[in-house]
Design an enzyme around this catalytic site. Structure first.
Site, PDB file in Angstrom:
ATOM      1  N   GLN A   1      55.120  28.259  61.078  1.00 48.45           N
ATOM      2  CA  GLN A   1      54.287  29.288  60.451  1.00 48.45           C
ATOM      3  C   GLN A   1      54.040  28.993  58.973  1.00 48.45           C
ATOM      4  OE1 GLN A   1      55.294  33.160  61.780  1.00 48.45           O
ATOM      5  NE2 GLN A   1      53.764  34.192  60.542  1.00 48.45           N
ATOM      6  N   ASP A   2      55.100  28.918  58.166  1.00 46.90           N
ATOM      7  CA  ASP A   2      54.935  28.527  56.768  1.00 46.90           C
ATOM      8  C   ASP A   2      56.219  27.872  56.275  1.00 46.90           C
ATOM      9  OD1 ASP A   2      56.527  30.832  56.450  1.00 46.90           O
ATOM     10  OD2 ASP A   2      55.436  31.511  54.680  1.00 46.90           O
ATOM     11  N   PRO A   3      56.182  27.228  55.104  1.00 47.21           N
ATOM     12  CA  PRO A   3      57.358  26.482  54.641  1.00 47.21           C
ATOM     13  C   PRO A   3      58.546  27.397  54.348  1.00 47.21           C
ATOM     14  CG  PRO A   3      55.373  25.814  53.447  1.00 47.21           C
ATOM     15  CD  PRO A   3      55.021  27.047  54.211  1.00 47.21           C
TER      16      PRO A   3
ATOM     17  N   CYS B   1      50.515  27.476  57.513  1.00 45.87           N
ATOM     18  CA  CYS B   1      50.305  27.726  56.086  1.00 45.87           C
ATOM     19  C   CYS B   1      51.114  26.671  55.339  1.00 45.87           C
ATOM     20  CB  CYS B   1      50.779  29.138  55.758  1.00 45.87           C
ATOM     21  SG  CYS B   1      50.240  29.766  54.184  1.00 45.87           S
TER      22      CYS B   1
ATOM     23  N   ASN C   1      55.709  34.010  54.105  1.00 52.40           N
ATOM     24  CA  ASN C   1      54.306  34.340  54.416  1.00 52.40           C
ATOM     25  C   ASN C   1      53.513  34.796  53.193  1.00 52.40           C
ATOM     26  OD1 ASN C   1      54.582  33.821  57.251  1.00 52.40           O
ATOM     27  ND2 ASN C   1      55.645  35.781  57.431  1.00 52.40           N
TER      28      ASN C   1
END
Length: 217
Positions: free
Chosen positions: A61-63, A120, A129
């Protein structure tokens, strides 16, 4: 990124001038605060795994948003950093499925053709997020579409509700989709344990005449 095999094909999927907007966004956010991963590693997944080498896509999803964790590859952290809970669970499932991987740096997977892509590509420190919905999703959707258009069969590994929404972008019947619950401690018991994604991916690669991934590297 401009000189990678990805650049022109991703650009063709995006509105005119979108790369410029990404550059402006990065200049702005990196000048205003602490952002992860380091700027030079934002595109690490695409620089490590070239388009012509992709065999498996693992979508995050994101780092990670803690110091020293994010290195531009989904779920991966350097060996100098303790493995976060989701990565611990991924490695436990790998251990149950195939065997023990001693390192929790996943760069060796990326070097074998596993595209470790976050939807992302940046995150503000301490804000999970925090950049969702701002710039990256059209870009990373374009990456998925570029892989989808390959004639070569590819495995898409989609963990959790967010990643599974991207299934709509994988329309090529040559590809295999492996989906399950997310490895997060909150959802790991809803179908991630025992899902055997690593052996399933390798079985498909062998069936389609490709070298399997050495997941224990």
């Amino acid at each position: 990124m401009e000189h990678s095999s990805w650049h022109a094909l991703i650009k063709a999927q995006l509105p005119e001038g979108y790369f410029g907007k990404i550059n402006q966004f990065m200049e702005q956010v990196y000048s205003q605060g602490i952002i992860y991963p380091p700027k030079e590693k934002v595109f690490q997944a695409l620089l490590t795994t070239l388009l012509e080498e992709v065999k498996v896509v693992i979508l995050g999803q994101d780092p990670y948003h803690g110091p020293g964790q994010a290195q531009g590859l989904s779920f991966s952290v350097p060996d100098s950093i303790p493995a976060p809970p989701s990565l611990q669970n991924i490695l436990k499932e790998l251990s149950d499925d195939i065997g023990v991987k001693k390192s929790h740096d996943l760069t060796a997977w990326a070097e074998q053709g596993v595209l470790l892509l976050n939807a992302c590509l940046t995150v503000p420190a301490g804000q999970a997020n925090g950049h969702a919905g701002q710039i990256w999703e059209p870009f990373t959707d374009a990456v998925i579409q570029v892989v989808n258009h390959l004639d070569r069969p590819v495995v898409f590994v989609l963990w959790g509700a967010y990643a599974r929404k991207k299934k709509a972008l994988v329309t090529n019947p040559h590809h295999l989709i492996i989906e399950s619950a997310h490895p997060s401690p909150l959802s790991v018991y809803r179908g991630f344990w025992g899902s055997k994604p690593f052996s399933k991916a390798n079985a498909f690669l062998k069936e389609t005449g490709q070298e399997p991934i050495d997941w224990l590297r």
